[in-house]
Design a protein around this motif. Structure first.
Motif, PDB file in Angstrom:
ATOM      1  N   ASP A  19     -16.768  24.254 -17.963  1.00 20.31           N
ATOM      2  CA  ASP A  19     -15.977  23.229 -17.279  1.00 20.31           C
ATOM      3  C   ASP A  19     -14.858  22.705 -18.174  1.00 20.31           C
ATOM      4  N   ALA A  20     -15.123  22.591 -19.479  1.00 22.69           N
ATOM      5  CA  ALA A  20     -14.084  22.128 -20.394  1.00 22.69           C
ATOM      6  C   ALA A  20     -12.913  23.100 -20.420  1.00 22.69           C
ATOM      7  N   GLU A  21     -13.199  24.397 -20.375  1.00 20.54           N
ATOM      8  CA  GLU A  21     -12.140  25.399 -20.317  1.00 20.54           C
ATOM      9  C   GLU A  21     -11.264  25.176 -19.089  1.00 20.54           C
ATOM     10  N   ASP A  22     -11.911  24.941 -17.945  1.00 17.15           N
ATOM     11  CA  ASP A  22     -11.167  24.710 -16.712  1.00 17.15           C
ATOM     12  C   ASP A  22     -10.369  23.414 -16.783  1.00 17.15           C
ATOM     13  N   LEU A  23     -10.983  22.374 -17.342  1.00 17.83           N
ATOM     14  CA  LEU A  23     -10.355  21.056 -17.337  1.00 17.83           C
ATOM     15  C   LEU A  23      -9.152  20.990 -18.267  1.00 17.83           C
ATOM     16  N   VAL A  24      -9.197  21.680 -19.393  1.00 15.70           N
ATOM     17  CA  VAL A  24      -8.029  21.654 -20.271  1.00 15.70           C
ATOM     18  C   VAL A  24      -6.880  22.428 -19.630  1.00 15.70           C
ATOM     19  N   GLN A  25      -7.199  23.505 -18.897  1.00 12.20           N
ATOM     20  CA  GLN A  25      -6.150  24.214 -18.165  1.00 12.20           C
ATOM     21  C   GLN A  25      -5.548  23.318 -17.094  1.00 12.20           C
ATOM     22  N   GLU A  26      -6.408  22.598 -16.382  1.00 11.71           N
ATOM     23  CA  GLU A  26      -5.918  21.687 -15.346  1.00 11.71           C
ATOM     24  C   GLU A  26      -5.076  20.578 -15.957  1.00 11.71           C
ATOM     25  N   THR A  27      -5.487  20.089 -17.134  1.00 14.19           N
ATOM     26  CA  THR A  27      -4.732  19.045 -17.831  1.00 14.19           C
ATOM     27  C   THR A  27      -3.322  19.518 -18.151  1.00 14.19           C
ATOM     28  N   LEU A  28      -3.204  20.714 -18.718  1.00 14.30           N
ATOM     29  CA  LEU A  28      -1.886  21.215 -19.103  1.00 14.30           C
ATOM     30  C   LEU A  28      -1.030  21.524 -17.884  1.00 14.30           C
ATOM     31  N   LEU A  29      -1.674  21.945 -16.789  1.00 12.97           N
ATOM     32  CA  LEU A  29      -0.931  22.179 -15.558  1.00 12.97           C
ATOM     33  C   LEU A  29      -0.395  20.859 -15.001  1.00 12.97           C
ATOM     34  N   LYS A  30      -1.228  19.819 -15.016  1.00 17.27           N
ATOM     35  CA  LYS A  30      -0.776  18.498 -14.561  1.00 17.27           C
ATOM     36  C   LYS A  30       0.359  17.991 -15.444  1.00 17.27           C
ATOM     37  N   ALA A  31       0.225  18.200 -16.755  1.00 18.02           N
ATOM     38  CA  ALA A  31       1.266  17.743 -17.671  1.00 18.02           C
ATOM     39  C   ALA A  31       2.597  18.435 -17.370  1.00 18.02           C
ATOM     40  N   TRP A  32       2.533  19.737 -17.110  1.00 14.99           N
ATOM     41  CA  TRP A  32       3.753  20.480 -16.778  1.00 14.99           C
ATOM     42  C   TRP A  32       4.388  19.942 -15.499  1.00 14.99           C
ATOM     43  N   ARG A  33       3.561  19.713 -14.489  1.00 15.55           N
ATOM     44  CA  ARG A  33       4.090  19.248 -13.213  1.00 15.55           C
ATOM     45  C   ARG A  33       4.659  17.834 -13.317  1.00 15.55           C
ATOM     46  N   SER A  34       4.138  17.031 -14.236  1.00 15.69           N
ATOM     47  CA  SER A  34       4.594  15.645 -14.358  1.00 15.69           C
ATOM     48  C   SER A  34       5.368  15.413 -15.648  1.00 15.69           C
ATOM     49  N   GLY A  70       5.583  24.992 -26.237  1.00 17.92           N
ATOM     50  CA  GLY A  70       5.613  24.738 -27.672  1.00 17.92           C
ATOM     51  C   GLY A  70       5.232  23.317 -28.027  1.00 17.92           C
ATOM     52  N   LEU A  71       5.507  22.366 -27.125  1.00 16.41           N
ATOM     53  CA  LEU A  71       5.172  20.968 -27.370  1.00 16.41           C
ATOM     54  C   LEU A  71       3.685  20.674 -27.187  1.00 16.41           C
ATOM     55  N   VAL A  72       3.068  21.303 -26.184  1.00 17.39           N
ATOM     56  CA  VAL A  72       1.694  20.933 -25.840  1.00 17.39           C
ATOM     57  C   VAL A  72       0.635  21.853 -26.436  1.00 17.39           C
ATOM     58  N   GLU A  73       0.998  23.095 -26.731  1.00 14.55           N
ATOM     59  CA  GLU A  73      -0.006  24.068 -27.189  1.00 14.55           C
ATOM     60  C   GLU A  73      -0.725  23.631 -28.465  1.00 14.55           C
ATOM     61  N   PRO A  74      -0.066  22.942 -29.418  1.00 14.99           N
ATOM     62  CA  PRO A  74      -0.786  22.518 -30.617  1.00 14.99           C
ATOM     63  C   PRO A  74      -1.962  21.586 -30.346  1.00 14.99           C
ATOM     64  N   TYR A  75      -2.009  20.984 -29.156  1.00 11.50           N
ATOM     65  CA  TYR A  75      -3.066  20.026 -28.844  1.00 11.50           C
ATOM     66  C   TYR A  75      -4.175  20.627 -27.972  1.00 11.50           C
ATOM     67  N   ARG A  76      -4.037  21.902 -27.612  1.00 11.69           N
ATOM     68  CA  ARG A  76      -5.011  22.516 -26.715  1.00 11.69           C
ATOM     69  C   ARG A  76      -6.427  22.445 -27.281  1.00 11.69           C
ATOM     70  N   ALA A  77      -6.598  22.774 -28.554  1.00 13.70           N
ATOM     71  CA  ALA A  77      -7.940  22.848 -29.139  1.00 13.70           C
ATOM     72  C   ALA A  77      -8.646  21.498 -29.091  1.00 13.70           C
ATOM     73  N   GLU A  78      -7.953  20.430 -29.489  1.00 14.13           N
ATOM     74  CA  GLU A  78      -8.614  19.130 -29.500  1.00 14.13           C
ATOM     75  C   GLU A  78      -8.806  18.579 -28.082  1.00 14.13           C
ATOM     76  N   LEU A  79      -7.886  18.915 -27.175  1.00 17.43           N
ATOM     77  CA  LEU A  79      -8.071  18.491 -25.781  1.00 17.43           C
ATOM     78  C   LEU A  79      -9.282  19.167 -25.162  1.00 17.43           C
ATOM     79  N   ARG A  80      -9.502  20.439 -25.513  1.00 19.39           N
ATOM     80  CA  ARG A  80     -10.669  21.153 -25.007  1.00 19.39           C
ATOM     81  C   ARG A  80     -11.957  20.508 -25.517  1.00 19.39           C
ATOM     82  N   VAL A  81     -11.965  20.105 -26.783  1.00 17.89           N
ATOM     83  CA  VAL A  81     -13.139  19.417 -27.330  1.00 17.89           C
ATOM     84  C   VAL A  81     -13.347  18.082 -26.624  1.00 17.89           C
ATOM     85  N   HIS A  82     -12.254  17.373 -26.361  1.00 19.53           N
ATOM     86  CA  HIS A  82     -12.352  16.089 -25.669  1.00 19.53           C
ATOM     87  C   HIS A  82     -12.942  16.259 -24.275  1.00 19.53           C
TER      88      HIS A  82
END
Length: 397
Positions: free
Chosen positions: A96-111, A74-86
């Motif tokens: 690749d952007a699709e993959d990278l935003v998924q990797e970003t959110l996975l890293k965020a969860w782990r850390s 709930g905290l991170v999902e609102p930023y998915r769209a703009e992170l994907r554009v970034h």
């Protein structure tokens, strides 16, 4: 992933070599699933052994965001769209952007326990996303090349354009998912002037860290100090990188302004797009000639084929629409769409002897002064991302 492998196995077993249109449809569906599997495998491989340049501060363990998975989502999902554009702007590839935003959110969860609360969640996520993209660019050498002559193809007499084999379009529908409020980088993230293909191609000539600095400072409007903290640089280093990046960008952009203001497809551009589609569907080569500027350019990433000049383009395109030509491809239908805040059209072709229109391409047009100056033709596997089907019925409109 096991389910995906099972799906692929079933599709392989069900492939029918005839009739040709059934075989084509089956291969298209299989190709899409294999592409997904390949990206998953690549991410797993890279995560297992690649060097990580993400600053240690991103992953240090300090309890601050120790929440359950649902709360975190709930905290991170609102930023998915703009992170994907970034991520897309950093790497210029939708896949690749699709993959990278998924990797970003996975890293965020782990850390998540490393989040200290000294910056906003958005800033923290942008930090992870930017460094994830830099990691990716370190692992994948992507330097713009020049197109080279292709044996047997007359590409025209003009100088070959830059070639970015990894370049892909971005659906406007997904850009529209970025909330437009007065806080943060939202509006800048979807500004036409910084999402057009010509801009994306230009920033690919920047070293990856300079590219990140320019995007964060000039596109998203981040302060130099925040940019420095994100990239593990000094403020002086950020300012120096920006000063080196700006002249390179100006050299690559075709007489463009440097103030990035929101801009939509104009009525004139929509009218040109309608004429372009109508001419292709009617196989009206003369009408197409009238829409192209004399120095128009046609490229087809990732393919090595290119054409410079209206005459060269029409020598290639004309026979494709001519039923009397050995190179006649079939009857066309087009659907309008928008990509990168630019007019675009999805092309479907019904081959001679078949009954269904099958997705063939996605044309993104750059229009100046009522004339088409650039056509970038992409592969049809991207159409589902635009909400478009891979086939259209042969009867009716």
């Amino acid at each position: 992933m096991t389910e995906l492998v099972t799906t692929i196995e079933r599709q392989v077993k069900d492939l029918a070599l005839s009739p040709p249109d059934t075989f084509y449809s089956g291969v298209n569906a299989l190709s899409s699933q294999v592409g997904r599997l390949r990206r998953i495998a690549r991410l797993a491989s890279e995560a297992a052994g690649a060097e990580n340049v993400t600053p240690a501060g991103v992953t240090e363990s300090r309890p601050a965001l120790a929440v359950d998975e649902g709360t975190f989502a709930g905290l991170v999902e609102p930023y998915r769209a703009e992170l994907r554009v970034h991520c897309y702007r950093m790497v210029s590839s939708y896949d690749d952007a699709e993959d990278l935003v998924q990797e970003t959110l996975l890293k965020a969860w782990r850390s998540r326990e490393a989040f200290e609360g000294r910056a906003s969640v958005r800033t923290w996520l942008y930090r992870i996303a930017t460094n994830t993209c830099l990691d990716f660019l370190r692992r994948h050498t992507r330097r713009p090349q020049r197109y080279e002559p292709v044996p047997g193809i007359d590409s025209g007499e003009g100088a070959p354009p830059p070639r970015l084999a990894w370049l892909q379009p971005y659906p406007d529908e997904l850009l529209d998912q970025v909330p437009a409020d007065d806080v943060g980088p939202d509006l800048a993230a979807v500004s036409r002037e910084t999402i057009e293909l010509v801009f994306l191609a230009a920033i690919q000539f920047l070293p990856s860290r300079q590219r990140a600095v320019l995007i964060m400072r000039d596109v998203l409007g981040w302060p130099a100090e925040d940019t420095a903290n994100t990239l593990g640089m000094t403020v002086a280093g950020v300012n120096s990188a920006l000063q080196r990046a700006r002249p390179t960008l100006r050299e690559r952009l075709p007489e463009r302004r440097t103030d990035w203001t929101p801009h939509q497809v104009s009525a004139e551009e929509r009218a040109v797009l309608r004429r372009y589609m109508a001419a292709a569907e009617a196989a009206d080569a003369a009408a197409m000639v009238g829409m192209l500027r004399e120095d128009a350019v046609l490229t087809m990433p990732p393919n090595p084929v290119w054409f410079v000049g209206r005459d060269a383009i029409m020598r290639q395109v004309g026979p494709v629409f001519d039923p009397s030509s050995p190179r006649y491809f079939g009857q066309w239908r087009y659907l309008p769409v928008q990509a990168n805040r630019m007019p675009a059209a999805a092309g479907y072709v019904r081959r001679p002897g078949t009954a269904v229109y099958r997705a063939q391409l996605l044309d993104v047009l750059r229009i100046e002064g009522g004339r088409i100056v650039e056509i970038t033709t992409f592969e049809s596997h991207l159409l589902p991302a635009f909400g478009l089907p891979l086939t259209l019925p042969g009867a009716g409109r």
